[in-house]
Write a protein that holds these residues in place. Structure first.
Motif, PDB file in Angstrom:
ATOM      1  N   ALA A   1     -15.978   0.878  -5.158  1.00 50.17           N
ATOM      2  CA  ALA A   1     -16.057   1.314  -6.544  1.00 50.17           C
ATOM      3  C   ALA A   1     -14.930   0.612  -7.295  1.00 50.17           C
ATOM      4  CB  ALA A   1     -15.905   2.826  -6.617  1.00 50.17           C
ATOM      5  N   LEU A   2     -14.839   0.853  -8.599  1.00 46.57           N
ATOM      6  CA  LEU A   2     -13.770   0.241  -9.381  1.00 46.57           C
ATOM      7  C   LEU A   2     -12.831   1.303  -9.939  1.00 46.57           C
ATOM      8  CD1 LEU A   2     -15.716  -2.429 -11.460  1.00 46.57           C
ATOM      9  CD2 LEU A   2     -14.420  -2.769  -9.356  1.00 46.57           C
ATOM     10  N   ARG A   3     -11.529   1.009  -9.882  1.00 51.41           N
ATOM     11  CA  ARG A   3     -10.556   1.852 -10.569  1.00 51.41           C
ATOM     12  C   ARG A   3     -10.659   1.582 -12.076  1.00 51.41           C
ATOM     13  NH1 ARG A   3      -7.326  -0.207  -6.273  1.00 51.41           N
ATOM     14  NH2 ARG A   3      -6.807   1.392  -4.755  1.00 51.41           N
ATOM     15  N   ARG A   4      -9.976   2.377 -12.856  1.00 47.84           N
ATOM     16  CA  ARG A   4      -9.982   2.195 -14.312  1.00 47.84           C
ATOM     17  C   ARG A   4      -9.510   0.803 -14.704  1.00 47.84           C
ATOM     18  NH1 ARG A   4      -9.697   5.423 -19.105  1.00 47.84           N
ATOM     19  NH2 ARG A   4      -9.968   3.907 -20.764  1.00 47.84           N
ATOM     20  N   ASP A   5      -8.574   0.253 -13.919  1.00 51.09           N
ATOM     21  CA  ASP A   5      -8.048  -1.074 -14.269  1.00 51.09           C
ATOM     22  C   ASP A   5      -8.916  -2.213 -13.721  1.00 51.09           C
ATOM     23  OD1 ASP A   5      -7.508  -1.148 -11.561  1.00 51.09           O
ATOM     24  OD2 ASP A   5      -5.319  -1.203 -11.777  1.00 51.09           O
ATOM     25  N   GLY A   6     -10.045  -1.864 -13.133  1.00 50.04           N
ATOM     26  CA  GLY A   6     -10.979  -2.891 -12.685  1.00 50.04           C
ATOM     27  C   GLY A   6     -10.767  -3.377 -11.271  1.00 50.04           C
ATOM     28  N   THR A   7      -9.704  -2.919 -10.626  1.00 47.36           N
ATOM     29  CA  THR A   7      -9.469  -3.331  -9.244  1.00 47.36           C
ATOM     30  C   THR A   7     -10.341  -2.498  -8.307  1.00 47.36           C
ATOM     31  OG1 THR A   7      -7.589  -1.809  -9.062  1.00 47.36           O
ATOM     32  CG2 THR A   7      -7.114  -4.088  -9.696  1.00 47.36           C
ATOM     33  N   PRO A   8     -10.690  -3.040  -7.126  1.00 42.80           N
ATOM     34  CA  PRO A   8     -11.605  -2.306  -6.239  1.00 42.80           C
ATOM     35  C   PRO A   8     -10.983  -1.078  -5.598  1.00 42.80           C
ATOM     36  CG  PRO A   8     -11.130  -4.521  -5.400  1.00 42.80           C
ATOM     37  CD  PRO A   8     -10.340  -4.355  -6.646  1.00 42.80           C
ATOM     38  N   TRP A   9     -11.774  -0.043  -5.491  1.00 38.21           N
ATOM     39  CA  TRP A   9     -11.404   1.185  -4.777  1.00 38.21           C
ATOM     40  C   TRP A   9     -12.387   1.345  -3.638  1.00 38.21           C
ATOM     41  CZ3 TRP A   9      -8.480   5.100  -3.436  1.00 38.21           C
ATOM     42  CH2 TRP A   9      -9.075   6.258  -2.925  1.00 38.21           C
ATOM     43  N   LEU A  10     -11.863   1.460  -2.427  1.00 37.67           N
ATOM     44  CA  LEU A  10     -12.717   1.589  -1.255  1.00 37.67           C
ATOM     45  C   LEU A  10     -12.806   3.065  -0.846  1.00 37.67           C
ATOM     46  CD1 LEU A  10     -11.383  -1.466   0.757  1.00 37.67           C
ATOM     47  CD2 LEU A  10     -13.440  -1.338  -0.647  1.00 37.67           C
ATOM     48  N   PRO A  11     -13.927   3.728  -1.124  1.00 33.72           N
ATOM     49  CA  PRO A  11     -14.052   5.152  -0.787  1.00 33.72           C
ATOM     50  C   PRO A  11     -13.943   5.384   0.720  1.00 33.72           C
ATOM     51  CG  PRO A  11     -15.847   4.444  -2.231  1.00 33.72           C
ATOM     52  CD  PRO A  11     -15.155   3.201  -1.747  1.00 33.72           C
ATOM     53  N   MET A  12     -13.334   6.507   1.080  1.00 33.43           N
ATOM     54  CA  MET A  12     -13.263   6.958   2.472  1.00 33.43           C
ATOM     55  C   MET A  12     -13.966   8.310   2.534  1.00 33.43           C
ATOM     56  SD  MET A  12     -11.569   4.771   4.429  1.00 33.43           S
ATOM     57  CE  MET A  12     -10.851   5.705   5.790  1.00 33.43           C
ATOM     58  N   TYR A  13     -15.167   8.325   3.089  1.00 36.96           N
ATOM     59  CA  TYR A  13     -15.971   9.547   3.110  1.00 36.96           C
ATOM     60  C   TYR A  13     -15.590  10.447   4.277  1.00 36.96           C
ATOM     61  CZ  TYR A  13     -19.204   7.163  -0.098  1.00 36.96           C
ATOM     62  OH  TYR A  13     -19.770   6.514  -1.144  1.00 36.96           O
ATOM     63  N   ILE A  14     -15.736  11.749   4.048  1.00 38.76           N
ATOM     64  CA  ILE A  14     -15.460  12.697   5.132  1.00 38.76           C
ATOM     65  C   ILE A  14     -16.536  12.559   6.217  1.00 38.76           C
ATOM     66  CG2 ILE A  14     -16.745  14.686   4.192  1.00 38.76           C
ATOM     67  CD1 ILE A  14     -14.170  16.343   5.063  1.00 38.76           C
ATOM     68  N   GLU A  15     -16.092  12.594   7.469  1.00 39.55           N
ATOM     69  CA  GLU A  15     -17.030  12.464   8.588  1.00 39.55           C
ATOM     70  C   GLU A  15     -17.067  13.747   9.418  1.00 39.55           C
ATOM     71  OE1 GLU A  15     -19.231  10.444   9.105  1.00 39.55           O
ATOM     72  OE2 GLU A  15     -19.778  10.530  11.209  1.00 39.55           O
ATOM     73  N   THR A  16     -15.888  14.247   9.783  1.00 32.44           N
ATOM     74  CA  THR A  16     -15.847  15.462  10.601  1.00 32.44           C
ATOM     75  C   THR A  16     -14.652  16.341  10.222  1.00 32.44           C
ATOM     76  OG1 THR A  16     -14.494  14.369  12.279  1.00 32.44           O
ATOM     77  CG2 THR A  16     -16.883  14.347  12.641  1.00 32.44           C
TER      78      THR A  16
END
Ligand code: SF4
Ligand code: SF4
Length: 100
Positions: A6-21
Motif C-alpha cells: 500500500a502507499l503511505r500518505r507521502d507516497g512511499t510503500p507500506w508493506l502490510p503485515m497481516y495477522i496469522e495466528t
C-alpha cells in the motif's frame, strides 16, 4: 508470490503485515490487542480446562483467550503485535498471506 504493498500518505510503500495466528497457550486474555484493533478481527473468548474455546459466559470457562473472529478483515497495521506483552501474535507479510 505477488508484490503487494500500500502507499503511505507521502507516497512511499507500506508493506502490510497481516495477522496469522494467536497462540492460545501463551495468550493471557488481557484484551490489549482488541482495544487497538479497529477492524473487527479479534474476539475475546473463554477457554475451558480442556482447552476448548467457548463463549465468555460459559460455566466451564477457566481463563480468557483472544481469538481470530475474522482474519480476512485485517489491514496489516501491526498495532496488535506492538501491545502484546506475551508475544502471542504472529503476523506474516501480505504477499505471503495472499499467496496461501
Ligand atoms: S494487524 Fe492491525 S488490523 Fe490486523 S489484527 Fe492486528 S491491529 Fe487488527
Ligand atoms: S495482547 Fe496478547 S496476551 Fe493480550 S489478549 Fe491480545 S494476544 Fe492475548
Amino acid at each position: 508470490m505477488p508484490d503487494i504493498h500500500a502507499l503511505r500518505r507521502d507516497g512511499t510503500p507500506w508493506l502490510p503485515m497481516y495477522i496469522e495466528t494467536i497462540n492460545g497457550e501463551t495468550c493471557i486474555g488481557c484484551g490489549r490487542c482488541y482495544k487497538v484493533c479497529t477492524h473487527g478481527v479479534l474476539q475475546l473468548m473463554g477457554m475451558t480446562e480442556d482447552d476448548e474455546v467457548v463463549t465468555p459466559d460459559d460455566d466451564e470457562v477457566e481463563r480468557m483467550v483472544m481469538t481470530l473472529a475474522d482474519k480476512g478483515r485485517c489491514v496489516g497495521c501491526e498495532a496488535c503485535i506492538q501491545v502484546c506483552g506475551s508475544k502471542s501474535i504472529t503476523l506474516i507479510p501480505a504477499a505471503e498471506a495472499l499467496a496461501a
